[in-house]
Write an enzyme that holds these catalytic residues in place. Structure first.
Site, mmCIF file in Angstrom:
data_model
loop_
_atom_site.group_PDB
_atom_site.id
_atom_site.type_symbol
_atom_site.label_atom_id
_atom_site.label_comp_id
_atom_site.label_asym_id
_atom_site.label_seq_id
_atom_site.Cartn_x
_atom_site.Cartn_y
_atom_site.Cartn_z
ATOM 1 N N GLU A 153 28.418 -5.605 44.039
ATOM 2 C CA GLU A 153 27.749 -5.737 42.743
ATOM 3 C C GLU A 153 26.593 -4.768 42.571
ATOM 4 O OE1 GLU A 153 26.685 -9.805 42.127
ATOM 5 O OE2 GLU A 153 28.731 -10.502 42.496
ATOM 6 N N HIS A 169 25.058 0.334 45.931
ATOM 7 C CA HIS A 169 25.248 0.696 47.346
ATOM 8 C C HIS A 169 26.642 1.271 47.607
ATOM 9 C CE1 HIS A 169 24.121 0.648 51.524
ATOM 10 N NE2 HIS A 169 25.206 -0.010 51.845
#
Length: 154
Positions: free
Chosen positions: A89, A92
């Site tokens: 989410e 990253h």
């Protein structure tokens, strides 16, 4: 067309080749499947087990530095990067995917050693499982083919 394939046979004979594999532990069940398929294909391509170095690193971001160490040893005809990055989410995913990919490419170009990049970048675990076996086998074929090609070109 110069440089185009003019009936050149693909060379998938791995006899006498030395191959280094760097496997990320993160998402280990999937990277383990990649490694299993890769090692089976290397065996099928006649790469001797004693000529394969298989090392583990924590995750995809650590793969390039281990590849660099293997490349600097000048003991390998080709290298293979194995990993799995699954979108989450946060941003990253993009960071890890982009930086690991760029690092793998840089090592290959800086050391003039072919690296088969089988670091999966997928949306979900189901996509990773669907690709793991074929991508592992494909990485072995790419490594052997490119090692033979570079040998012919130099």
């Amino acid at each position: 067309m110069q440089g185009a394939d003019k009936g050149q046979a693909i060379q998938l004979d791995g006899e006498d080749l030395r191959i280094g594999i760097v496997q990320a532990r993160f998402n280990e069940a999937i990277t383990g499947k990649l490694a299993e398929a890769c090692l089976a294909e290397l065996h099928d391509l006649k790469v001797a087990a004693k000529h394969i170095e298989h090392v583990m690193v924590p995750g995809a971001l650590e793969v390039p530095v281990a590849l660099q160490a293997l490349a600097e040893s000048e003991r390998y005809d080709a290298l293979i990067a194995l990993g799995c990055i699954i979108r989450g989410e946060t941003y990253h995913f993009e960071l890890v995917a982009n930086e690991s990919g760029a690092g793998v490419t840089r090592v290959s170009l800086d050391h003039q050693v072919p690296i088969a990049n089988a670091i999966l970048t997928v949306e979900n675990e189901a996509q990773a499982w669907a690709r793991a076996e074929e991508k592992g086998r494909d990485a072995a074929r790419v490594a052997v083919e490119m090692a033979n090609l570079l040998e012919d070109l130099t």
